[in-house]
Write a protein that holds these residues in place. Sequence first.
Motif, PDB file in Angstrom:
ATOM      1  N   ALA A  30      -1.248  10.436  -8.872  1.00 41.67           N
ATOM      2  CA  ALA A  30      -1.220   8.960  -8.920  1.00 41.67           C
ATOM      3  C   ALA A  30      -2.284   7.860  -8.359  1.00 41.67           C
ATOM      4  N   ALA A  31      -3.260   9.328  -8.107  1.00 44.87           N
ATOM      5  CA  ALA A  31      -4.018   8.230  -7.048  1.00 44.87           C
ATOM      6  C   ALA A  31      -5.565   8.539  -8.534  1.00 44.87           C
ATOM      7  N   PHE A  32      -4.966   8.528  -9.906  1.00 49.94           N
ATOM      8  CA  PHE A  32      -5.076   8.997 -11.049  1.00 49.94           C
ATOM      9  C   PHE A  32      -5.082   7.389 -11.534  1.00 49.94           C
ATOM     10  N   GLN A  33      -4.045   7.462 -11.359  1.00 56.07           N
ATOM     11  CA  GLN A  33      -2.806   6.910 -12.670  1.00 56.07           C
ATOM     12  C   GLN A  33      -3.218   5.286 -12.024  1.00 56.07           C
ATOM     13  N   MET A  34      -3.217   4.937 -10.338  1.00 56.16           N
ATOM     14  CA  MET A  34      -4.425   4.267 -10.037  1.00 56.16           C
ATOM     15  C   MET A  34      -5.722   3.466 -10.596  1.00 56.16           C
ATOM     16  N   SER A  87       3.209  -1.047 -14.382  1.00 53.73           N
ATOM     17  CA  SER A  87       2.840   0.239 -13.634  1.00 53.73           C
ATOM     18  C   SER A  87       2.119   0.469 -12.686  1.00 53.73           C
ATOM     19  N   ILE A  88       1.070  -0.275 -12.872  1.00 59.28           N
ATOM     20  CA  ILE A  88       0.766  -0.309 -11.762  1.00 59.28           C
ATOM     21  C   ILE A  88       1.240  -0.389  -9.765  1.00 59.28           C
ATOM     22  N   LYS A  89       2.141  -1.142 -10.349  1.00 57.59           N
ATOM     23  CA  LYS A  89       3.058  -1.159  -8.659  1.00 57.59           C
ATOM     24  C   LYS A  89       3.810  -0.286  -8.526  1.00 57.59           C
ATOM     25  N   GLU A  90       4.468   0.211  -9.308  1.00 60.47           N
ATOM     26  CA  GLU A  90       4.400   2.014  -9.429  1.00 60.47           C
ATOM     27  C   GLU A  90       3.955   3.149  -8.865  1.00 60.47           C
ATOM     28  N   ALA A  91       2.687   2.918  -9.513  1.00 61.44           N
ATOM     29  CA  ALA A  91       1.873   4.182  -9.081  1.00 61.44           C
ATOM     30  C   ALA A  91       1.388   3.236  -7.228  1.00 61.44           C
ATOM     31  N   ARG A  92       1.339   2.344  -7.219  1.00 59.88           N
ATOM     32  CA  ARG A  92       0.811   2.491  -6.094  1.00 59.88           C
ATOM     33  C   ARG A  92       1.670   3.103  -4.964  1.00 59.88           C
ATOM     34  N   TYR A  93       3.547   2.641  -4.797  1.00 66.09           N
ATOM     35  CA  TYR A  93       3.906   3.095  -3.841  1.00 66.09           C
ATOM     36  C   TYR A  93       4.012   4.847  -4.572  1.00 66.09           C
ATOM     37  N   HIS A  94       3.915   5.509  -5.017  1.00 66.47           N
ATOM     38  CA  HIS A  94       3.870   6.539  -5.988  1.00 66.47           C
ATOM     39  C   HIS A  94       2.666   7.367  -4.707  1.00 66.47           C
ATOM     40  N   LEU A  95       1.790   6.303  -4.941  1.00 64.75           N
ATOM     41  CA  LEU A  95       0.362   7.062  -3.945  1.00 64.75           C
ATOM     42  C   LEU A  95       0.793   6.763  -2.306  1.00 64.75           C
ATOM     43  N   GLN A  96       1.482   6.522  -2.124  1.00 64.82           N
ATOM     44  CA  GLN A  96       1.991   5.397  -0.964  1.00 64.82           C
ATOM     45  C   GLN A  96       2.968   6.844   0.037  1.00 64.82           C
ATOM     46  N   HIS A  97       3.924   6.647  -0.837  1.00 68.60           N
ATOM     47  CA  HIS A  97       4.633   7.891  -0.946  1.00 68.60           C
ATOM     48  C   HIS A  97       4.626   9.444  -0.275  1.00 68.60           C
ATOM     49  N   ALA A  98       3.284   9.604  -1.344  1.00 66.93           N
ATOM     50  CA  ALA A  98       2.957  10.874  -2.001  1.00 66.93           C
ATOM     51  C   ALA A  98       2.108  11.089  -0.753  1.00 66.93           C
ATOM     52  N   SER A  99       0.749  10.183  -0.416  1.00 66.81           N
ATOM     53  CA  SER A  99       0.003  10.411   0.173  1.00 66.81           C
ATOM     54  C   SER A  99       0.760  10.562   1.739  1.00 66.81           C
ATOM     55  N   ASP A 100       1.821   9.713   2.147  1.00 67.42           N
ATOM     56  CA  ASP A 100       2.273   9.926   3.383  1.00 67.42           C
ATOM     57  C   ASP A 100       2.377  11.798   3.503  1.00 67.42           C
ATOM     58  N   TRP A 101       3.068  12.290   2.673  1.00 67.44           N
ATOM     59  CA  TRP A 101       3.704  13.769   2.943  1.00 67.44           C
ATOM     60  C   TRP A 101       2.764  14.675   2.913  1.00 67.44           C
ATOM     61  N   THR A 102       1.039  14.232   2.414  1.00 68.80           N
ATOM     62  CA  THR A 102       0.227  15.534   2.212  1.00 68.80           C
ATOM     63  C   THR A 102      -0.670  15.402   3.797  1.00 68.80           C
TER      64      THR A 102
END
Lengths: 257, 95
Positions: free
Chosen positions: A110-114, A135-150
Amino acid sequence: MTTTATAADAAHLDYVLRIADSALILGQRLAEWCGHGPVIEEDIALTNTALDLIGQARLLLTHAGHLEGKGRGEDALAFLRAEPEYRSLTICELPNEDFGRTCLRNCLFAAFQMQLWQALASSSDAQLAAIAGKSIKEARYHLQHASDWTVRLGDGTEESHGRMQRALDYLWPYTAEFFSPTATDQQAEAAGIGPAGSSLAAAWEESVVPVLEVATLKVPARTPFLSRGKEGRHSEHMGHLLAEMQYLQRAHPGGTW
Amino acid sequence: MERKEWPLWEVFIRSKGGLDHKHCGSVHAPDAKMALSSARDVYTRRMEGVSIWVVRADQIHASDPDAKPEMFDPAEDKIYRHPTFYTLPDEVNHM
């Protein structure tokens, strides 16, 4: 002139397919979580991400079909190509393993997609720019969600930290492919269609490394290993993924519901 | 290994600007950030909302269902508390 134009068109198509196929293949992988998430909330979250990515793939593949001009639509491109024709990044096809590795990959991707969507907002290809804007709005959320879990799992228990470090050690070498220079990258950049992967490396690292540090994970050193999925050379996992993904269209050509 | 359940959070969604947040369900989450994220993923997938509140369920104090008679029945015969008995000028609409 004709040869140059043809080469440029081929690079344009190849460039769009790379973005489309990466979204498609990771979407397919994430969909495997449907019904298997650790808790129902996360089961739905991963499936939402999968549907976002498949949505992006649909728009991009439809666009690729127009660029190709051979009458192939999104379904033909998604389900009826052979493995070497897929241009997805290798990292997208790797098995999910566990929830932690799934989230870590989502974070890296997601960070790459951003970075990619940001740069594509000013693409000379208006359709691509429009898809990027959505799509950037979607990627921003994916990154947030995945970063939180990381962070949650990396800086979690001994068990979760160990799993996340092993996941990072496994995934990290595949991220080199985001940035590896190819003729397609070069031509796309020259034509103003989109950035060469190599131009996104610094910004990507700046966005990802701080998350990994907060997650108390050790970023591995770069090695000469380079995967080449975006050039159609995939890992041993791709065939299995495609077999499942393509089964229905192969068994019932043109089937709809 | 001991398995601890994540606490329960009640989810309230505002469907569009100007409207109230309405209770729509609950999620389990270890903290508020994740509760918000889960609520987004579970309850706003079909454009149901523009704003989300989450509240720890154990922070909500509820009236006792057994106390319904003394709590609510006395209001039953106080119909004059509705403002429907006043004659309003025509200019006052939508009261």
